[in-house]
Scaffold this motif. Structure first.
Motif, short mmCIF file in Angstrom:
data_model
loop_
_atom_site.label_atom_id
_atom_site.label_comp_id
_atom_site.label_asym_id
_atom_site.label_seq_id
_atom_site.Cartn_x
_atom_site.Cartn_y
_atom_site.Cartn_z
N ALA A 126 7.12 13.90 9.60
CA ALA A 126 7.45 13.47 10.95
C ALA A 126 8.97 13.50 11.12
CB ALA A 126 6.91 12.07 11.21
N THR A 127 9.44 13.77 12.33
CA THR A 127 10.88 13.90 12.56
C THR A 127 11.30 13.15 13.83
OG1 THR A 127 10.61 15.94 13.85
CG2 THR A 127 10.97 16.18 11.47
N PHE A 128 12.59 12.80 13.87
CA PHE A 128 13.19 12.30 15.10
C PHE A 128 14.63 12.77 15.14
CE2 PHE A 128 14.29 8.97 12.09
CZ PHE A 128 15.58 8.60 12.46
N THR A 129 15.20 12.76 16.34
CA THR A 129 16.60 13.17 16.52
C THR A 129 17.48 11.93 16.58
OG1 THR A 129 15.93 15.14 17.74
CG2 THR A 129 18.21 14.42 17.99
N MET A 130 18.53 11.91 15.75
CA MET A 130 19.39 10.74 15.65
C MET A 130 20.13 10.49 16.95
SD MET A 130 20.15 8.39 13.51
CE MET A 130 21.25 6.99 13.61
N PRO A 131 19.94 9.30 17.57
CA PRO A 131 20.67 8.97 18.79
C PRO A 131 22.07 8.48 18.48
CG PRO A 131 19.21 7.18 18.21
CD PRO A 131 18.99 8.26 17.18
N GLY B 204 0.80 -1.22 0.00
CA GLY B 204 0.00 0.00 0.00
C GLY B 204 0.82 1.26 0.00
N GLY B 205 2.14 1.15 -0.02
CA GLY B 205 2.94 2.36 -0.06
C GLY B 205 4.40 2.05 0.06
N SER B 206 5.23 3.05 -0.11
CA SER B 206 6.66 2.90 0.08
C SER B 206 7.15 4.09 0.89
CB SER B 206 7.39 2.84 -1.27
OG SER B 206 7.13 4.02 -2.02
N ALA B 207 8.23 3.88 1.63
CA ALA B 207 8.69 4.93 2.53
C ALA B 207 10.14 5.28 2.25
CB ALA B 207 8.55 4.47 3.98
N ILE B 208 10.47 6.53 2.42
CA ILE B 208 11.85 6.97 2.32
C ILE B 208 12.11 7.90 3.50
CG2 ILE B 208 11.98 6.82 -0.19
CD1 ILE B 208 11.56 9.84 -0.32
N ALA B 209 13.38 8.04 3.85
CA ALA B 209 13.75 8.97 4.91
C ALA B 209 14.99 9.72 4.49
CB ALA B 209 14.02 8.23 6.22
N GLU B 210 15.07 10.96 4.91
CA GLU B 210 16.27 11.74 4.64
C GLU B 210 17.47 11.01 5.21
OE1 GLU B 210 18.18 15.92 6.22
OE2 GLU B 210 16.00 15.67 6.18
N GLY B 211 18.45 10.74 4.38
CA GLY B 211 19.62 10.02 4.85
C GLY B 211 19.43 8.53 4.99
N SER B 212 18.40 7.97 4.37
CA SER B 212 18.16 6.54 4.51
C SER B 212 19.31 5.74 3.92
CB SER B 212 16.84 6.16 3.84
OG SER B 212 16.89 6.46 2.46
N HIS B 213 19.66 4.64 4.60
CA HIS B 213 20.75 3.76 4.19
C HIS B 213 22.07 4.52 4.07
CE1 HIS B 213 17.90 0.56 3.45
NE2 HIS B 213 17.16 1.40 2.76
N ALA B 214 22.22 5.60 4.81
CA ALA B 214 23.45 6.38 4.75
C ALA B 214 23.79 6.84 6.16
CB ALA B 214 23.28 7.58 3.81
N ASN B 215 24.97 7.39 6.31
CA ASN B 215 25.38 7.91 7.61
C ASN B 215 24.58 9.15 7.97
OD1 ASN B 215 27.30 5.95 8.06
ND2 ASN B 215 28.92 7.10 7.05
N VAL B 216 24.13 9.19 9.20
CA VAL B 216 23.39 10.34 9.71
C VAL B 216 24.11 10.83 10.95
CG1 VAL B 216 21.19 11.15 10.63
CG2 VAL B 216 21.23 9.44 8.80
N ASP B 217 24.41 12.09 11.00
CA ASP B 217 25.19 12.64 12.11
C ASP B 217 24.43 12.53 13.42
OD1 ASP B 217 27.25 13.82 13.42
OD2 ASP B 217 26.86 15.85 12.72
N TYR B 218 25.16 12.24 14.48
CA TYR B 218 24.58 12.20 15.82
C TYR B 218 23.87 13.51 16.14
CZ TYR B 218 24.51 12.64 20.91
OH TYR B 218 24.13 12.87 22.21
N ASN B 219 22.69 13.42 16.71
CA ASN B 219 21.88 14.56 17.15
C ASN B 219 21.26 15.34 16.00
OD1 ASN B 219 20.89 15.61 19.58
ND2 ASN B 219 22.19 17.41 19.41
N LYS B 220 21.35 14.80 14.76
CA LYS B 220 20.73 15.46 13.63
C LYS B 220 19.24 15.16 13.59
CE LYS B 220 20.67 15.54 8.56
NZ LYS B 220 21.21 14.95 7.32
N THR B 221 18.46 16.12 13.13
CA THR B 221 17.03 15.90 12.93
C THR B 221 16.80 15.20 11.61
OG1 THR B 221 16.42 17.85 14.23
CG2 THR B 221 14.77 17.00 12.69
N VAL B 222 16.14 14.05 11.65
CA VAL B 222 15.84 13.26 10.45
C VAL B 222 14.36 13.44 10.12
CG1 VAL B 222 15.82 10.97 9.41
CG2 VAL B 222 17.62 11.60 11.03
N THR B 223 14.07 13.77 8.87
CA THR B 223 12.69 13.96 8.42
C THR B 223 12.22 12.71 7.67
OG1 THR B 223 13.02 16.34 8.22
CG2 THR B 223 11.13 15.40 7.06
N LEU B 224 11.04 12.24 8.01
CA LEU B 224 10.48 11.03 7.41
C LEU B 224 9.34 11.41 6.46
CD1 LEU B 224 10.29 8.90 10.66
CD2 LEU B 224 11.96 8.65 8.83
#
Length: 222
Positions: free
Chosen positions: A168-173, A114-134
């Protein structure tokens, strides 16, 4: 055998005297970081004695900054000069070490049909404490989406997500995380406009696939 007290035995000529002086317990706190490994065992030190400096513990994404007398890590414990006078807790100081070149991965798992999802920086390095947008790229009609983010390999360690659906967003731990999408059926409503006014009608846009709480624009035409 762990020695937890000093025992002194003496004889005054008429009786044997036994004096027991309990040792002080020295505990080592991970200071709120339950994922830390190699935490030292308790030590039992007589009053006026010194604590033996233990091996440093470790925590992914952090360097160890020594043992401190309080959780705020203001006053360092000096193993050469500080002595124990009572039961004592020493607190680990953690120093973040992750940088742009040393970061964790965000892994996007497969969504339900029913859908597909992507995230900013998916399958790549994401800096600690960076905000990731979904964001999701498509979704079957009549479906809604919420996100679940958790430590990779440990679904019980959940990362807080702000918002649902696109944006939606979360902060990279300081550890790798997995992002999954939960797709649910969302009730839609239809709006029928059948009230005519003198000399004209009322129109609404949209009139189909309305979600609860969605704003509808009304216009009147002569």
């Amino acid at each position: 055998t762990t020695v937890t007290s000093d025992i002194t035995i003496s004889f005054d000529g008429t009786k044997i005297c036994v004096t027991v002086e309990p040792y002080n317990t020295v505990q080592f706190s991970n200071n709120g970081q339950a994922s830390a490994t190699g935490m030292p065992a308790n030590q039992y030190v007589p009053t006026g004695g010194k604590v033996s400096e233990p091996s440093a513990p470790s925590l992914y994404g952090y360097g160890f900054g020594g043992w401190y007398k309080e959780a705020a890590c203001t006053n360092a414990w000096n193993f050469s000069t500080d002595v124990v006078s009572t039961n004592t807790t020493l607190y680990a100081k953690w120093i973040p070490t992750l940088s742009v070149a040393s970061v964790a991965d965000v892994v996007i798992t497969a969504m339900a049909a029913g859908g597909s999802a992507i995230a900013e920086g998916s399958h790549a390095n994401v800096d600690y404490n960076k905000t990731v947008t979904l964001n999701y790229s498509s979704l079957t009609d009549g479906k809604g989406l919420t996100w679940k983010v958790y430590k990779t390999g440990d679904e019980s360690t959940v990362v807080s997500v702000s918002g649902t659906g696109n944006g939606a967003t979360f902060t990279m731990p300081a550890y790798p995380v997995t992002v999954s999408a939960v797709i649910e059926t969302v009730p839609y409503y239809a709006l029928t406009v059948d009230e005519e006014i003198v000399g004209g009608t009322i129109e609404a846009d949209p009139t189909e696939h309305l979600e609860f709480g969605q704003q509808v624009e009304l216009s009147a035409s002569p």
